[in-house]
Scaffold this motif. Structure first.
Motif, PDB file in Angstrom:
ATOM      1  N   LEU A  47       0.835  -1.203   0.000  1.00 30.82           N
ATOM      2  CA  LEU A  47       0.000   0.000   0.000  1.00 30.82           C
ATOM      3  C   LEU A  47       0.870   1.253   0.000  1.00 30.82           C
ATOM      4  CD1 LEU A  47      -2.740   1.350   0.135  1.00 30.82           C
ATOM      5  CD2 LEU A  47      -2.641   1.199   2.617  1.00 30.82           C
ATOM      6  N   LEU A  48       1.914   1.260   0.845  1.00 26.09           N
ATOM      7  CA  LEU A  48       2.765   2.448   0.894  1.00 26.09           C
ATOM      8  C   LEU A  48       3.503   2.656  -0.421  1.00 26.09           C
ATOM      9  CD1 LEU A  48       4.292   2.786   4.454  1.00 26.09           C
ATOM     10  CD2 LEU A  48       2.059   3.335   3.588  1.00 26.09           C
ATOM     11  N   ARG A  49       3.904   1.537  -1.048  1.00 21.40           N
ATOM     12  CA  ARG A  49       4.589   1.659  -2.350  1.00 21.40           C
ATOM     13  C   ARG A  49       3.630   2.170  -3.419  1.00 21.40           C
ATOM     14  NH1 ARG A  49       9.454  -0.890  -3.490  1.00 21.40           N
ATOM     15  NH2 ARG A  49       8.696  -1.528  -5.522  1.00 21.40           N
ATOM     16  N   ILE A  50       2.369   1.765  -3.337  1.00 22.34           N
ATOM     17  CA  ILE A  50       1.381   2.279  -4.290  1.00 22.34           C
ATOM     18  C   ILE A  50       1.175   3.776  -4.055  1.00 22.34           C
ATOM     19  CG2 ILE A  50      -1.062   2.253  -4.881  1.00 22.34           C
ATOM     20  CD1 ILE A  50      -1.002  -0.773  -4.439  1.00 22.34           C
ATOM     21  N   LEU A  51       1.031   4.151  -2.772  1.00 23.52           N
ATOM     22  CA  LEU A  51       0.783   5.554  -2.459  1.00 23.52           C
ATOM     23  C   LEU A  51       1.960   6.427  -2.875  1.00 23.52           C
ATOM     24  CD1 LEU A  51      -0.951   5.426   1.029  1.00 23.52           C
ATOM     25  CD2 LEU A  51      -1.967   5.604  -1.236  1.00 23.52           C
ATOM     26  N   SER A  52       3.181   5.891  -2.767  1.00 29.29           N
ATOM     27  CA  SER A  52       4.341   6.704  -3.121  1.00 29.29           C
ATOM     28  C   SER A  52       4.482   6.843  -4.633  1.00 29.29           C
ATOM     29  CB  SER A  52       5.611   6.083  -2.548  1.00 29.29           C
ATOM     30  OG  SER A  52       5.895   4.886  -3.243  1.00 29.29           O
ATOM     31  N   GLY A  53       3.813   5.966  -5.378  1.00 32.99           N
ATOM     32  CA  GLY A  53       3.948   6.011  -6.835  1.00 32.99           C
ATOM     33  C   GLY A  53       4.974   5.030  -7.359  1.00 32.99           C
ATOM     34  N   LEU A  54       5.585   4.248  -6.461  1.00 30.85           N
ATOM     35  CA  LEU A  54       6.588   3.279  -6.923  1.00 30.85           C
ATOM     36  C   LEU A  54       5.934   2.102  -7.626  1.00 30.85           C
ATOM     37  CD1 LEU A  54       9.212   2.947  -4.063  1.00 30.85           C
ATOM     38  CD2 LEU A  54       9.604   3.712  -6.395  1.00 30.85           C
ATOM     39  N   SER A  55       4.846   1.607  -7.018  1.00 29.54           N
ATOM     40  CA  SER A  55       4.203   0.431  -7.586  1.00 29.54           C
ATOM     41  C   SER A  55       2.987   0.853  -8.390  1.00 29.54           C
ATOM     42  CB  SER A  55       3.779  -0.521  -6.464  1.00 29.54           C
ATOM     43  OG  SER A  55       3.049  -1.579  -7.016  1.00 29.54           O
ATOM     44  N   ARG A  56       2.859   0.249  -9.557  1.00 30.92           N
ATOM     45  CA  ARG A  56       1.716   0.575 -10.405  1.00 30.92           C
ATOM     46  C   ARG A  56       0.760  -0.599 -10.531  1.00 30.92           C
ATOM     47  NH1 ARG A  56       3.266   4.872 -13.884  1.00 30.92           N
ATOM     48  NH2 ARG A  56       4.926   5.923 -12.791  1.00 30.92           N
ATOM     49  N   HIS A  57       0.976  -1.612  -9.710  1.00 36.55           N
ATOM     50  CA  HIS A  57       0.122  -2.793  -9.824  1.00 36.55           C
ATOM     51  C   HIS A  57      -1.143  -2.605  -9.000  1.00 36.55           C
ATOM     52  CE1 HIS A  57       3.108  -4.583 -12.115  1.00 36.55           C
ATOM     53  NE2 HIS A  57       3.943  -4.864 -11.148  1.00 36.55           N
ATOM     54  N   PHE A  58      -2.014  -1.751  -9.447  1.00 35.60           N
ATOM     55  CA  PHE A  58      -3.264  -1.540  -8.722  1.00 35.60           C
ATOM     56  C   PHE A  58      -4.306  -1.021  -9.691  1.00 35.60           C
ATOM     57  CE2 PHE A  58      -3.444   3.080  -8.716  1.00 35.60           C
ATOM     58  CZ  PHE A  58      -2.117   3.426  -8.944  1.00 35.60           C
ATOM     59  N   GLU A  59      -5.532  -1.127  -9.278  1.00 38.68           N
ATOM     60  CA  GLU A  59      -6.596  -0.480 -10.019  1.00 38.68           C
ATOM     61  C   GLU A  59      -7.286   0.472  -9.067  1.00 38.68           C
ATOM     62  OE1 GLU A  59      -8.966  -3.597 -11.954  1.00 38.68           O
ATOM     63  OE2 GLU A  59      -7.030  -4.520 -12.349  1.00 38.68           O
ATOM     64  N   GLY A  60      -7.789   1.559  -9.579  1.00 34.30           N
ATOM     65  CA  GLY A  60      -8.409   2.556  -8.724  1.00 34.30           C
ATOM     66  C   GLY A  60      -7.750   3.902  -8.945  1.00 34.30           C
ATOM     67  N   ASP A  61      -8.152   4.894  -8.154  1.00 33.90           N
ATOM     68  CA  ASP A  61      -7.652   6.242  -8.374  1.00 33.90           C
ATOM     69  C   ASP A  61      -7.057   6.823  -7.106  1.00 33.90           C
ATOM     70  OD1 ASP A  61      -8.591   6.586 -11.148  1.00 33.90           O
ATOM     71  OD2 ASP A  61     -10.565   6.319 -10.211  1.00 33.90           O
ATOM     72  N   ILE A  62      -5.976   7.542  -7.272  1.00 35.53           N
ATOM     73  CA  ILE A  62      -5.360   8.252  -6.165  1.00 35.53           C
ATOM     74  C   ILE A  62      -5.295   9.728  -6.564  1.00 35.53           C
ATOM     75  CG2 ILE A  62      -3.315   8.458  -4.717  1.00 35.53           C
ATOM     76  CD1 ILE A  62      -2.631   5.600  -5.455  1.00 35.53           C
ATOM     77  N   TYR A  63      -5.771  10.600  -5.660  1.00 37.30           N
ATOM     78  CA  TYR A  63      -5.750  12.025  -5.962  1.00 37.30           C
ATOM     79  C   TYR A  63      -4.873  12.746  -4.970  1.00 37.30           C
ATOM     80  CZ  TYR A  63      -9.750  10.847  -8.824  1.00 37.30           C
ATOM     81  OH  TYR A  63     -10.569  10.275  -9.754  1.00 37.30           O
ATOM     82  N   TRP A  64      -4.014  13.580  -5.460  1.00 37.46           N
ATOM     83  CA  TRP A  64      -3.189  14.439  -4.613  1.00 37.46           C
ATOM     84  C   TRP A  64      -3.718  15.849  -4.755  1.00 37.46           C
ATOM     85  CZ3 TRP A  64      -0.157  15.033  -0.703  1.00 37.46           C
ATOM     86  CH2 TRP A  64       0.685  16.142  -0.599  1.00 37.46           C
ATOM     87  N   GLN A  65      -4.254  16.380  -3.678  1.00 39.10           N
ATOM     88  CA  GLN A  65      -4.850  17.724  -3.675  1.00 39.10           C
ATOM     89  C   GLN A  65      -5.825  17.889  -4.833  1.00 39.10           C
ATOM     90  OE1 GLN A  65      -1.252  20.049  -3.429  1.00 39.10           O
ATOM     91  NE2 GLN A  65      -1.386  20.110  -1.200  1.00 39.10           N
TER      92      GLN A  65
END
Lengths: 212, 59, 242, 250, 153
Positions: A47-65
């Motif tokens: 999860l932390l690697r996904i949040l940092s942008g290192l891992s791209r193995h996910f589906e869904g959306d992350i929004y920064w501001q």
């Protein structure tokens, strides 16, 4: 209502035939500390690697501001300080050289505070000793010195306190609390019982884990 | 028809070996490319079916 | 910040100098410093280069005429293999100690950082190999006319080898057994460089005009220089993500 | 390449593995019949009815295998690279699978092209193999295929494997124009292209019509082989989903 | 300009410049016409080194082929329609070897100015045709090879 700093929508991640989390939704705002909890293998690091942008193995959306991560990758990296499993310290370089190089990668780092930061993590006197002669804990502290140098609002810390003694942990906790108070955001995982327990929001991945 | 007899057809004007070898290799390549995935498909179905049987009692 | 400076007044100048270091110079300086500290990394490919070239007179024939014939190819193949051997470590140590993650998460353009790392790699392998090549040429009885062709072709060709090899290194960095795989991925792409590189030396020996060969080596270099960092960057992000 | 673009939802649904599995199921028999028909007609025509060449005699008949195989080996590579790029940019699963399915087929076709070339070369040029630009670059193409297959099997995570091979395939794309133009650029043994889009072929129609039939036959064969592999790949990757479960049990 | 944009612009300019250089250099290289073999003219002008292994290419001169009845030795002249060189070869020639045909020979020049070939390869072109058509064209003097030869003269 202001847009949340980091907003996670409908996150789905599967690893080795196992669903780590699905339809995961949460928000993190300025001034918050979020502790990600869960058993071994529950996907904390993922999860932390996904949040940092290192891992791209996910589906869904992350929004920064309010902006999708894909659209503001560079801005996001500018406002992020990531502390991973490996400390990111070159063994043949000295702590000073390591941090200088880090600064060349992150223009927001204030190098004038370098000696102050190394002193704060208990490495004064070791500034110019090659890191391979230092202990594992000292190596991690070289990396933690970045916390004192950085002005990045978002800290993502994966097990930052491993191999750090009690006093060191207490100091880092104070630092994290101060960062949150100044409007920063911290997302971390740790096995330590934190003294600032009540101020922390918790996210337990065990309850979210999908069935096999 | 550009050949008078079957023997001439096989001989290919002295180049029989080369011509027939080429067509044989082509046949092998085409057949393996069709048979291989078909056998793989069978294997996948057997594997997945047994996996489903294995997992059924759990759920 | 006054409390930080007093102990090392000499350092403040360096600190401010360091502050203007962009990602390119920062990465370049770091990689040069790293291999300066670990000198074996610097010397090993060179020793390998010399040894491979020694194998040919011993293993095939010590006849000067024969050696002179094969010298362009032998020197080029040896340089190519030496580069290939050194390739695997380009990103591996960074990957293992976590600095690669930090590079990928930095706001600086990855393109620049990657270019700097490849440049550092070339300065530490390709350039010394090129400088050492005339010695090998003498050992293999390469006619004196061929020396300039040898040096110039290696000078133009070895950076391309570093650039293309780095793509392979980036693709295999996350794998435990990257070493052999990297050769499998990269060697096919090395073949054109080898062909035109050794043909240029051959041409220099026989006194043919070399402009065409150098132009092609130069074209491959400039194309590699601009395109390879894109591929390396993408490959690194994929490898670290996996 | 780092930034991902998002496509509208319908694009995803159109390219969903399930939809793709169903549509290929419908297309497969059509292409299979077409492939069998064209290859059969083409082969008989090529072997028995097409005239022999005035110089090479009957060894010329190898052209009916060699040229389609060479064309297909290159088209297959380009298809793999394009599919890889689509998978890389739009994160489209089906494109990744198409790229993965292309590699082994392309490798065998490249081997076929090289083998028939060698067999043809012996009686005409007098040598099984010559190191000229066309042959060497075709050999490089085979090596690229092998490298891509090796890389794909070395990476365990399917998504990482697909993305890595896509990058490698795109890098290897530089070889395609080299193969294409090697015959024009360098004065080599290999004859220039037999088929071009702009010019009439330099051979009479009773020779090139069967060749055209064979080329179409090879493409149909490729479509069949590719779809078979693609369907396997879809089942393999979607084995957790309910529709595959129904497919297997039902 | 903001530094991020500036950095990006520099990279884009760098890529454009590099690609342009690559195109320019390859155009130049193509004009240089890199030959993988020497023409008879090169050999006559002493551009080809004596004694070292080279490849030479050209057309077999009509009526120049002399086959030794005792051995497999063959002598023939090879021309680029400007100059010609005598080639000597021992061995089995490929099917396509015939007078008027393009060939590539590998070997070395000896001191008598004869090219001693180790290997002779026949080059063929993209013009395929049935024998009857070839015959008809031959009669009309429209064979592709002859047309090309006329063009070269």
């Amino acid at each position: 209502m202001p847009t949340p700093r980091l907003k996670i929508e409908n996150l789905f991640c599967e690893r080795d035939d196992r669903v780590l989390f699905e339809s995961l939704n949460f928000e993190v705002n300025a001034g918050e500390v979020l502790q990600v909890e869960g058993q071994n293998g529950s996907g904390k690091t993922t999860l932390l690697r996904i949040l940092s942008g290192l891992s791209r193995h996910f589906e869904g959306d992350i929004y920064w501001q309010g902006q999708s991560l894909d659209d503001c990758a560079q801005d996001y990296r500018e406002s992020l300080l990531y502390f991973g499993h490996q400390p990111g310290v070159k063994a043949v370089l000295t702590p000073r050289e390591n941090l200088r190089w880090y600064a060349s990668m992150h223009p927001a780092i204030d190098l004038a505070k370098l000696d102050y930061a190394l002193e704060k993590v208990g490495l004064s006197g070791y500034e110019d000793t090659a890191c391979h002669t230092l202990s594992a804990g000292q190596n991690r502290r070289v990396s933690l010195a970045r916390l004192y140098l950085s002005s990045a609002p978002l800290w993502i810390l994966d097990e930052p306190f491993t191999a750090i003694d009690k006093r060191g942990v207490a100091e880092k906790e104070v630092l994290i609390a101060a960062h949150a108070e100044q409007g920063g955001t911290v997302i971390l995982t740790t096995h330590h019982e934190l003294a600032m327990g009540d101020k922390i929001r918790r996210l337990n991945l065990d309850q979210l884990a999908g069935t096999l | 028809m550009s050949f008078e007899s079957f023997a001439e057809f096989i001989d290919m004007g002295g180049h029989g070996l080369y011509v027939w070898l080429s067509y044989a290799i082509a046949l092998i390549v085409i057949v393996t490319n069709i048979v291989n995935p078909l056998m793989h498909k069978r294997q996948i179905f057997i594997e997945q079916a047994s996996r489903l049987r294995r997992e059924k009692p759990k759920s | 910040m006054s409390d930080t400076v007093p102990n090392q007044p000499a350092d403040s100048g360096m600190v401010s100098e360091c502050k203007v270091d962009g990602p390119f110079w920062g990465a370049l300086k770091r990689d040069l410093l790293l291999s300066y500290r670990r000198k074996s990394d610097l010397v090993n490919p060179l020793i390998f280069f010399l040894m491979v070239a020694t194998l040919f007179p011993l293993g095939v024939s010590p006849d000067p005429g024969f050696l002179a014939d094969v010298a362009p190819g032998v020197v080029w193949v040896a340089a190519l293999l030496a580069t290939l051997l050194s390739m695997d470590s380009l990103f591996r140590s960074d990957f293992e100690d976590g600095t690669l993650e930090q590079i990928l998460l930095s706001p600086q353009p990855l393109y620049m950082v990657v270019l700097a790392k490849v440049l550092a790699h070339w300065m530490l392998t390709g350039l010394p190999l090129t400088l050492l090549a005339p010695l090998l040429g003498v050992m293999l009885f390469l006619p004196a006319d061929g020396m300039s062709g040898l040096v110039i072709s290696l000078l133009l060709g070895t950076p391309t080898l570093s650039l293309v090899g780095a793509i392979g290194a980036a693709l295999t960095v996350g794998l435990r057994k990257g070493g052999v795989l990297i050769s499998l991925l990269v060697l096919p792409l090395y073949i054109p460089v080898l062909i035109f590189g050794s043909a240029a030396v051959q041409g220099a020996v026989t006194g043919l005009p070399l402009g065409g060969y150098f132009a092609i080596l130069g074209a491959m270099l400039s194309l590699g220089l601009v395109m390879a960092p894109l591929a390396i960057g993408a490959a690194l992000r994929i490898s670290v993500s996996g | 390449m780092a930034e991902k673009k998002w496509m509208p939802r319908w694009f995803y649904q159109l390219a969903s593995p399930r939809w793709c599995y169903e549509i290929t199921g419908k297309l497969l028999p059509i292409f299979a019949i077409a492939a069998v028909a064209t290859l059969l007609v083409g082969t008989i025509w090529a072997l028995a009815f097409a005239p022999a060449d005035y110089q090479q005699g009957n060894s010329f008949r190898i052209i009916y295998i060699h040229v389609p195989a060479s064309i297909l080996a290159q088209s297959c590579y380009m298809m793999m690279a394009v599919a890889g790029a689509i998978g890389l940019i739009w994160k489209m699963k089906v494109a990744d699978m198409v790229a993965k399915a292309c590699a082994p087929i392309g490798a065998t076709i490249a081997i076929l092209s090289l083998a028939t070339g060698a067999i043809w070369g012996k009686p005409t040029w007098g040598s099984w193999w010559v190191w000229d630009a066309r042959l060497t670059s075709m050999l490089i193409l085979l090596f690229l295929y092998l490298g891509i297959i090796a890389l794909n099997s070395a990476i365990e995570n399917a998504q990482t494997a697909a993305q890595s091979t896509a990058v490698l395939a795109l890098v290897g794309l530089v070889n395609i124009p080299i193969i294409k133009y090697s015959v024009d650029w360098w004065n080599t043994l290999h004859q220039p292209a037999t088929f071009t889009l702009t010019e009439r072929p330099a051979m009479p129609s009773e020779m090139w019509v069967p060749l055209l039939v064979m080329v179409i036959g090879f493409y149909c064969f490729f479509a069949v082989a590719m779809m078979l592999r693609l369907r396997n790949e879809i089942i393999q990757r979607e084995r957790r989903s309910s529709w595959v479960r129904d497919l297997i049990t039902g | 300009m903001n530094p991020k944009r500036k950095q990006r612009l520099i990279i884009v300019l760098f890529i454009v410049f590099g690609a342009a250089t690559a195109v320019g250099l390859s155009m130049y290289a193509l004009n240089q016409n890199i030959n993988l073999f020497y023409s008879p003219t090169d050999i006559v002008d002493n551009k080809a080194p004596e004694g070292t292994r080279i490849r030479a290419g050209g057309m077999v001169v009509e009526g120049s082929v002399i086959r030794d009845t005792q051995s497999l030795n063959v002598m023939f002249d090879m021309t680029d329609y400007a100059n010609s060189v005598t080639v000597s070869f021992t061995g089995i020639l490929p099917d396509l070897f015939r007078e008027g045909q393009g060939i590539v020979a590998q070997g070395a020049m000896n001191s008598d100015g004869v090219f001693e070939a180790v290997e002779v390869l026949a080059k063929h072109d993209e013009n395929y045709m049935p024998p009857e058509v070839a015959e008809a064209l031959e009669k009309a003097g429209k064979m592709p090879d002859q047309m090309r030869a006329k063009g070269a003269e």
